[in-house]
Write a protein that holds these residues in place. Structure first.
Motif, PDB file in Angstrom:
ATOM      1  N   ASP A 143       0.808  -1.216   0.000  1.00  0.00           N
ATOM      2  CA  ASP A 143       0.000   0.000   0.000  1.00  0.00           C
ATOM      3  C   ASP A 143       0.841   1.265   0.000  1.00  0.00           C
ATOM      4  N   LYS A 144       1.915   1.293   0.781  1.00  0.00           N
ATOM      5  CA  LYS A 144       2.735   2.502   0.882  1.00  0.00           C
ATOM      6  C   LYS A 144       3.429   2.830  -0.433  1.00  0.00           C
ATOM      7  N   TYR A 183      -4.876   4.654  -0.298  1.00  0.00           N
ATOM      8  CA  TYR A 183      -5.586   5.215   0.843  1.00  0.00           C
ATOM      9  C   TYR A 183      -7.021   4.697   0.840  1.00  0.00           C
ATOM     10  N   GLY A 239     -10.988   2.463  -2.394  1.00  0.00           N
ATOM     11  CA  GLY A 239      -9.804   3.261  -2.097  1.00  0.00           C
ATOM     12  C   GLY A 239      -9.263   3.934  -3.335  1.00  0.00           C
ATOM     13  N   TYR A 283      -9.895   5.621   1.828  1.00  0.00           N
ATOM     14  CA  TYR A 283     -10.805   6.681   2.252  1.00  0.00           C
ATOM     15  C   TYR A 283     -12.271   6.283   2.097  1.00  0.00           C
ATOM     16  N   ASP A 291       0.748   4.636  -2.679  1.00  0.00           N
ATOM     17  CA  ASP A 291      -0.128   5.620  -2.029  1.00  0.00           C
ATOM     18  C   ASP A 291      -1.577   5.132  -1.992  1.00  0.00           C
TER      19      ASP A 291
END
Length: 370
Positions: free
Chosen positions: A100-101, A106, A168, A108, A104
């Motif tokens: 995931d990192k 996210y 996401g 949300y 990016d």
């Protein structure tokens, strides 16, 4: 003209993958993981990956309520469930491979804006949630109640807001950079700026002719060029679909965070930090947008700008920073083609605008065919 040494060292492989998008890279990586001692080459016609892998909106999604409702009008419940499952599996496979990192990612959540003419879709909300429960074991689509003060949408146009906690967003440039790094770490060779013009099967190999007057040979070939497949393999009637995208300059106190679908998914927008990215509108000019030409047109970008001004960001000053387009691949069925054309050639094409979601899963299945 090439030398004996070049012919021996650079022109013959166990597997050649055509196309360096999500599907092509995923196919090559999984094949190399199974056969680490075999030589693998990826050929890409662009300097950067062509198509849509680095030109999309970066939605990690598997379908909005209205899209799934429309699909249920045309397909069986079993087919719709399998489609969503494949998309979700592909997203999980992508996240596990890249991390995931590194792209990016996210979580949300995602939203769908429902206008007055589409309120009838809410009648199927519970039915669709029940249909998807074997996959997610929770309610996927939730009525949030439309709250103008928070989002700032025009309440004359938007009457309801649905929330999907499982959706996401990603940075697709970082995603592709990470996939390329993984491929190279496994000694997968990648040549860009080389377009494959023809495939000819020989007794033991496939002869690959390119626009650079170079000929490569491979025991197996995987064709992963999605929207551009019909040019190389005319028997596959893949219909290209151009998606146009714009992004604003930074907007102070942007109230929007997450991914958003509007007008049955024909428009989609999201935040990129404090910028707003929006794409879609292909339904306004289907014939003109059935093209492999990378370009933006006022016929599409003008309605996008009007939607921003009138519905999404009413009363907010903004400037467009950049416009671009990507080419997706569609067909007469809403499912990818993953099959062997022959003993030596396999294809993974027709992503249907869902390459981020299903690309890794298609690559997984294609590598198992080879």
């Amino acid at each position: 003209m090439i030398s004996f040494w070049e012919k021996e060292s650079f022109m013959q492989y166990h597997l050649i993958v055509i196309g360096s998008g999500i599907v092509g890279l995923s196919t090559a990586i999984e094949y190399k993981e199974k056969y680490p001692n075999k030589r693998v080459l990826i050929l890409e016609k662009g300097i950067l990956p062509s198509g849509a892998s680095t030109k999309n909106a970066g939605f990690a999604c598997f379908g909005s309520l209205t899209e799934i409702c429309d699909d249920l009008e045309n397909y069986s419940e079993e087919f719709v469930l399998q489609t969503v499952q494949k998309r979700y599996n592909g997203l999980q496979r992508l996240r596990q491979r890249v991390g995931d990192k590194n792209m990016d990612f996210y979580a949300y959540g995602g939203y769908e804006l429902i206008c007055k003419e589409q309120l009838f879709y809410l009648n199927q909300l519970h039915e669709v949630n029940d249909l998807l429960s074997p996959i997610f074991h929770q309610k996927v689509f939730l009525e949030r109640g439309f709250k103008t003060p928070r989002f700032g949408f025009d309440d004359h146009q938007v009457k309801e807001l649905l929330y999907n906690p499982l959706e996401g967003q990603i940075h697709t440039g970082k995603m592709m950079t990470a996939l390329l790094k993984i491929a190279r770490s496994k000694d997968i060779e990648i040549l860009t700026g080389i377009e494959v013009k023809q495939l000819n099967e020989e007794s033991k190999n496939v002869l690959i002719t390119t626009d650079k007057k170079l000929e490569f040979k491979a025991e197996q070939v995987a064709v992963c060029v999605n929207a551009f497949a019909s040019k190389l393999l005319p028997q596959y009637k893949i219909q290209p679909g151009r998606g146009q995208v714009v992004i604003t300059k930074p907007i102070q106190n942007l109230p929007i965070e997450g991914t958003y679908h509007y007008d049955r998914g024909y428009y989609y927008f999201r935040n990129v930090g404090d910028r707003l990215l929006i794409g879609g509108g292909r339904h306004l000019a289907y014939e003109a947008e059935t093209t492999t030409e990378f370009a933006t047109t006022t016929q599409i970008t003008q309605p996008i700008n009007e939607l921003l001004k009138e519905v999404i960001l009413p009363g907010v000053d903004f400037e467009i920073e950049q416009e671009w387009s990507g080419i997706m691949g569609f067909g007469d069925k809403k499912e990818p083609i993953i099959e062997k054309l022959s003993d030596k050639i396999a294809v993974g094409i027709r992503m249907g605008g869902m390459g981020i979601a299903i690309g890794s899963e298609v690559g997984h299945e294609l590598s198992n065919l080879i």
